[in-house]
Design an enzyme around this catalytic site. Sequence first.
Site, PDB file in Angstrom:
ATOM      1  N   ASN A   1      29.683  99.079  49.057  1.00 19.82           N
ATOM      2  CA  ASN A   1      28.620 100.061  48.844  1.00 19.82           C
ATOM      3  C   ASN A   1      29.209 101.215  48.053  1.00 19.82           C
ATOM      4  OD1 ASN A   1      26.627 101.959  48.927  1.00 19.82           O
ATOM      5  ND2 ASN A   1      26.617 102.216  51.163  1.00 19.82           N
ATOM      6  N   TRP A   2      28.860 101.252  46.780  1.00 20.78           N
ATOM      7  CA  TRP A   2      29.431 102.286  45.899  1.00 20.78           C
ATOM      8  C   TRP A   2      28.731 103.626  46.030  1.00 20.78           C
ATOM      9  CZ3 TRP A   2      30.149  99.274  40.603  1.00 20.78           C
ATOM     10  CH2 TRP A   2      31.259  98.413  40.734  1.00 20.78           C
ATOM     11  N   LYS A   3      27.661 103.673  46.803  1.00 18.68           N
ATOM     12  CA  LYS A   3      26.920 104.929  46.996  1.00 18.68           C
ATOM     13  C   LYS A   3      26.606 105.553  45.619  1.00 18.68           C
ATOM     14  CE  LYS A   3      28.775 105.057  51.580  1.00 18.68           C
ATOM     15  NZ  LYS A   3      29.147 105.817  52.769  1.00 18.68           N
TER      16      LYS A   3
ATOM     17  N   HIS B   1      20.341 102.211  55.368  1.00 16.83           N
ATOM     18  CA  HIS B   1      21.678 102.789  55.507  1.00 16.83           C
ATOM     19  C   HIS B   1      21.565 104.149  56.203  1.00 16.83           C
ATOM     20  CE1 HIS B   1      25.485 104.684  54.486  1.00 16.83           C
ATOM     21  NE2 HIS B   1      25.965 103.455  54.335  1.00 16.83           N
TER      22      HIS B   1
ATOM     23  N   GLU C   1      22.762 106.920  55.611  1.00 20.45           N
ATOM     24  CA  GLU C   1      22.537 108.059  54.707  1.00 20.45           C
ATOM     25  C   GLU C   1      21.065 108.126  54.291  1.00 20.45           C
ATOM     26  OE1 GLU C   1      25.773 107.067  52.081  1.00 20.45           O
ATOM     27  OE2 GLU C   1      27.149 107.557  53.721  1.00 20.45           O
TER      28      GLU C   1
ATOM     29  N   GLU D   1      27.109 100.101  61.447  1.00 24.56           N
ATOM     30  CA  GLU D   1      27.903 101.192  60.891  1.00 24.56           C
ATOM     31  C   GLU D   1      27.764 102.418  61.791  1.00 24.56           C
ATOM     32  OE1 GLU D   1      28.649 100.588  56.421  1.00 24.56           O
ATOM     33  OE2 GLU D   1      26.686 101.530  56.582  1.00 24.56           O
TER      34      GLU D   1
ATOM     35  N   GLY E   1      32.921 107.454  56.255  1.00 25.80           N
ATOM     36  CA  GLY E   1      33.504 108.482  55.391  1.00 25.80           C
ATOM     37  C   GLY E   1      34.416 109.462  56.123  1.00 25.80           C
TER      38      GLY E   1
ATOM     39  N   SER F   1      34.712 103.381  57.398  1.00 24.64           N
ATOM     40  CA  SER F   1      36.150 103.566  57.160  1.00 24.64           C
ATOM     41  C   SER F   1      36.945 102.258  57.223  1.00 24.64           C
ATOM     42  CB  SER F   1      36.732 104.610  58.129  1.00 24.64           C
ATOM     43  OG  SER F   1      36.142 105.875  57.902  1.00 24.64           O
TER      44      SER F   1
ATOM     45  N   GLY G   1      32.659 101.436  51.957  1.00 26.60           N
ATOM     46  CA  GLY G   1      32.331 102.531  51.049  1.00 26.60           C
ATOM     47  C   GLY G   1      33.539 102.918  50.209  1.00 26.60           C
ATOM     48  N   GLY G   2      34.207 103.978  50.608  1.00 22.99           N
ATOM     49  CA  GLY G   2      35.291 104.556  49.817  1.00 22.99           C
ATOM     50  C   GLY G   2      36.338 103.566  49.328  1.00 22.99           C
TER      51      GLY G   2
HETATM   52  P1  13P Z   1      33.181 104.333  54.188  1.00 22.97           P
HETATM   53  O1  13P Z   1      33.842 102.980  54.082  1.00 22.97           O
HETATM   54  O2  13P Z   1      33.500 105.243  53.062  1.00 22.97           O
HETATM   55  O3  13P Z   1      33.407 104.944  55.555  1.00 22.97           O
HETATM   56  O4  13P Z   1      31.588 104.072  54.081  1.00 22.97           O
HETATM   57  C1  13P Z   1      31.006 103.130  54.900  1.00 22.97           C
HETATM   58  C2  13P Z   1      29.609 102.893  54.478  1.00 22.97           C
HETATM   59  O5  13P Z   1      28.750 103.751  54.631  1.00 22.97           O
HETATM   60  C3  13P Z   1      29.283 101.623  53.827  1.00 22.97           C
HETATM   61  O6  13P Z   1      27.916 101.432  53.721  1.00 22.97           O
END
Ligand code: 13P
Length: 250
Positions: A10-12, A96, A98, A168, A174, A214, A235-236
């Site tokens: 997930n590149w957000k 998600h 967010e 999640e 994050g 994470s 994500g990251g």
């Molecule tokens: P991180 O891996 O940056 O914690 O993000 C997780 C996420 O929200 C994937 O959808």
Amino acid sequence: MSRKALIAANWKMYKTPVEANVFVDAFLPLVAGHTRDEIALFPSPVLLPTVIGAAKGSNVAVGCQNIHFAEEGAYTGETSIGQLIAVGGTHTLIGHSERRQYFAETDEIVNKKLHTALKHGVVPIVCIGEVLEEREAGKTASVLKTQVTGAFAGITPEAAAPIVIAYEPVWAIGTGKTATPEIAEDAHKVIRAEVAKLLGADVAAAMRILYGGSVKPDNVTSLMAQPDIDGALVGGASLKPDSFEKIVKY
Ligand code: 13P
């Protein structure tokens, strides 16, 4: 029941088209021939044609981070399922945290989006998870059950096969605070039991439940060793080809 793992990025709201191309060009050779797991990238909608074009013919699928539940209409700023399909997208994230936190997505909206994705043959990844206060108050299981029940309203066992769930925990996203494998496994068991209650034991046994929050190259192996963890939503650590490659090859 063996479930093929899905490792998803997930590149957000990161990367330009040029950066996305650089990633895909570097990443595809690193995972060429990797068939043990499914791999999927979830870039911003504006990057979809670029990433889908670059990944065409490879073992890497591409999807949207969000879709609207309506087929089309006056919904400024949104992406329709038909638009996703037209550019070659095959998957979508739904709900998600967010989206829930900053864009007021409710279980009811998640449910409508899930129906839309299934109707059009797009693989939905339904995201659920508790916030820190809910965990500290001992409410994790009830929150997860409510989210699963809400998301799956009106979904029949016959229609459910493509559905993927991503657990999640919001406090792990994050923050660098990954759930321990035991905490994650406990939550995945609660989720699978709830799916079994709603859709039957066979559907629950076949459904993939990913962990997200994470996930890094150095913790993915212990997470993936858990019997009910069937993949990762990253994500990251998915933004760099070598880091995401290490996660794919846990
Ligand atoms: P991180 O891996 O940056 O914690 O993000 C997780 C996420 O929200 C994937 O959808």
